[in-house]
Design a protein around this motif. Structure first.
Motif, PDB file in Angstrom:
ATOM      1  N   LEU A 104      -4.761-113.148  20.021  1.00 29.16           N
ATOM      2  CA  LEU A 104      -4.097-111.986  20.624  1.00 29.16           C
ATOM      3  C   LEU A 104      -5.116-110.897  20.958  1.00 29.16           C
ATOM      4  O   LEU A 104      -5.084-110.319  22.049  1.00 29.16           O
ATOM      5  N   SER A 107      -7.088-111.966  23.940  1.00 36.12           N
ATOM      6  CA  SER A 107      -6.279-111.815  25.151  1.00 36.12           C
ATOM      7  C   SER A 107      -6.246-110.359  25.607  1.00 36.12           C
ATOM      8  O   SER A 107      -6.407-110.064  26.796  1.00 36.12           O
ATOM      9  N   PHE A 108      -6.061-109.442  24.666  1.00 39.09           N
ATOM     10  CA  PHE A 108      -6.040-108.008  25.004  1.00 39.09           C
ATOM     11  C   PHE A 108      -7.399-107.538  25.528  1.00 39.09           C
ATOM     12  O   PHE A 108      -7.463-106.714  26.439  1.00 39.09           O
ATOM     13  N   LEU A 113      -7.072-104.328  28.011  1.00 40.36           N
ATOM     14  CA  LEU A 113      -6.193-103.384  27.320  1.00 40.36           C
ATOM     15  C   LEU A 113      -6.886-102.685  26.151  1.00 40.36           C
ATOM     16  O   LEU A 113      -6.534-101.565  25.806  1.00 40.36           O
ATOM     17  N   ILE A 114      -7.854-103.371  25.556  1.00 42.11           N
ATOM     18  CA  ILE A 114      -8.637-102.759  24.485  1.00 42.11           C
ATOM     19  C   ILE A 114     -10.104-103.095  24.697  1.00 42.11           C
ATOM     20  O   ILE A 114     -10.430-104.160  25.236  1.00 42.11           O
ATOM     21  N   GLY A 119     -11.675-104.520  19.544  1.00 41.98           N
ATOM     22  CA  GLY A 119     -10.925-105.753  19.340  1.00 41.98           C
ATOM     23  C   GLY A 119     -11.611-106.697  18.371  1.00 41.98           C
ATOM     24  O   GLY A 119     -10.972-107.272  17.485  1.00 41.98           O
TER      25      GLY A 119
END
Length: 152
Positions: A104, A107-108, A113-114, A119
């Motif tokens: 996850l 993926s982010f 997104l991050i 991450g």
């Protein structure tokens, strides 16, 4: 004999969630500043404005965490017939949870997104926090009498 004890599962899910929160506090707010010169929250501030969170955001976030922990205790209980009772099965379940969360985070990061640094650091934190919480949750599920005894 191999039935999942629902009340025990719910209690173990709560215990796992509380332990995860405690270890997360220790790792991200005590150890992280020593190793990284800032807390996990300070790393997240440029990405997510946590000061805008309402009480509802906090309740929902904690409910998701509690649900996730309970689902993983269910997975632990489901794996007991194959792997036995104890730490080994808890760590197998933990490996599943860590790999899911790690994917996850990746993926982010991939979606932008991050940031990659945050991450990957969070993924390392989860790798520390999760097995400890899972072992505690599994121990509560089993109770003090059966813990450590390898039975199906």
């Amino acid at each position: 004999m191999n039935e999942i004890r629902v009340k025990r599962m719910l209690l173990a899910g709560l215990a796992m969630f509380l332990m995860w929160a405690a270890v997360e506090f220790l790792v991200e707010l005590v150890v992280a500043p020593i190793l990284l010169a800032q807390t996990s929250l300070e790393m997240w501030y440029p990405t997510i404005d946590l000061s805008d969170w309402s009480a509802l955001n906090i309740v929902i976030n904690n409910a998701i965490g509690l649900l996730s922990c309970t689902i993983l205790i269910w997975l632990y209980a489901s794996l007991r017939p194959m792997y036995g009772v104890g730490t080994r099965t808890a760590l197998i379940t933990s490996a599943f949870g860590v790999s899911l969360l790690f994917s996850l985070f990746l993926s982010f990061i991939n979606l932008g997104l991050i940031p990659a640094r945050i991450g990957l650091i969070e993924a390392v934190f989860v790798t520390i926090e999760f097995p400890i919480a899972m072992i505690v949750g599994a121990g509560v599920y089993e109770g003090a009498v059966k813990w450590g005894r390898e039975t199906a």
